[in-house]
Design an enzyme around this catalytic site. Sequence first.
Site, PDB file in Angstrom:
ATOM      1  CE  LYS A  70      -2.253  -0.873   3.768  1.00 31.68           C
ATOM      2  NZ  LYS A  70      -1.626  -2.144   4.179  1.00 31.68           N
ATOM      3  NE  ARG A 104      -5.209   1.360  10.577  1.00 35.81           N
ATOM      4  CZ  ARG A 104      -4.086   0.687  10.531  1.00 35.81           C
ATOM      5  NH1 ARG A 104      -4.037  -0.551  10.926  1.00 35.81           N
ATOM      6  NH2 ARG A 104      -2.995   1.261  10.102  1.00 35.81           N
ATOM      7  NE  ARG A 143       7.570  -4.208   7.223  1.00 34.76           N
ATOM      8  CZ  ARG A 143       6.318  -3.856   7.426  1.00 34.76           C
ATOM      9  NH1 ARG A 143       5.694  -3.096   6.555  1.00 34.76           N
ATOM     10  NH2 ARG A 143       5.666  -4.267   8.489  1.00 34.76           N
ATOM     11  NE  ARG A 182       8.509  -2.613  11.199  1.00 34.14           N
ATOM     12  CZ  ARG A 182       7.475  -1.939  10.762  1.00 34.14           C
ATOM     13  NH1 ARG A 182       7.540  -1.272   9.635  1.00 34.14           N
ATOM     14  NH2 ARG A 182       6.353  -1.927  11.441  1.00 34.14           N
ATOM     15  NE  ARG A 223       1.836  -5.800  12.322  1.00 36.04           N
ATOM     16  CZ  ARG A 223       2.988  -6.120  12.918  1.00 36.04           C
ATOM     17  NH1 ARG A 223       3.073  -6.092  14.236  1.00 36.04           N
ATOM     18  NH2 ARG A 223       4.040  -6.459  12.205  1.00 36.04           N
TER      19      ARG A 223
END
Length: 186
Positions: free
Chosen positions: A13, A88, A127, A133, A144
């Site tokens: 996105k 959301r 990622r 992260r 998530r």
Amino acid sequence: MRLLIMGPQGVGKGTQAALLSEHYGIPAISTGDIFRYNIKNQTALGKEAQSYTDKGELVPDEVTNRIVKDRLAQDDAKNGWILDGYPRNAAQVQALDEMLAEIGTPLDYAVALEADHDVLMERMRKRAEQEGRADDTPEAIAERLAIYERETAPLIDIYKSREQLVTVNGVGDIAQINAKIVELLG
């Protein structure tokens, strides 16, 4: 052009929002970026949002809605925008509808990017490694994605019923995906 860009985490996105922003000359507005800006600059809305995040809580819809409304009212968004990460849930769809009616700027399209669950898990794993992260553990990623499926994916049907939905496969060459979105938007 006023667009929503929707899809699960890891579908691309942010990448597509940036490319569409450049193509149409309108800002790509990420709710995460809005929150970080307001918190960093200690705005009244930022302080309110931070009072929740400091406790490890989600920022309530009412505060999120006000932050989005404030951002859409800024000069650079007068001729259009791309919202990434909002709405959301169904309550936020209703709030966005009310905001847009109030400022007289209807939504043009919702762009839904799709990808297989396994592809998303692999993208986010990579990622996490590349960006270091710590919050992107396999369990956190899976949670998530489950929240997205439960709360956000049903919104796609709302925009489909309004004939505002454009659906694109988010897997493949980034430029080709972008060209397909632009083609479908006309």
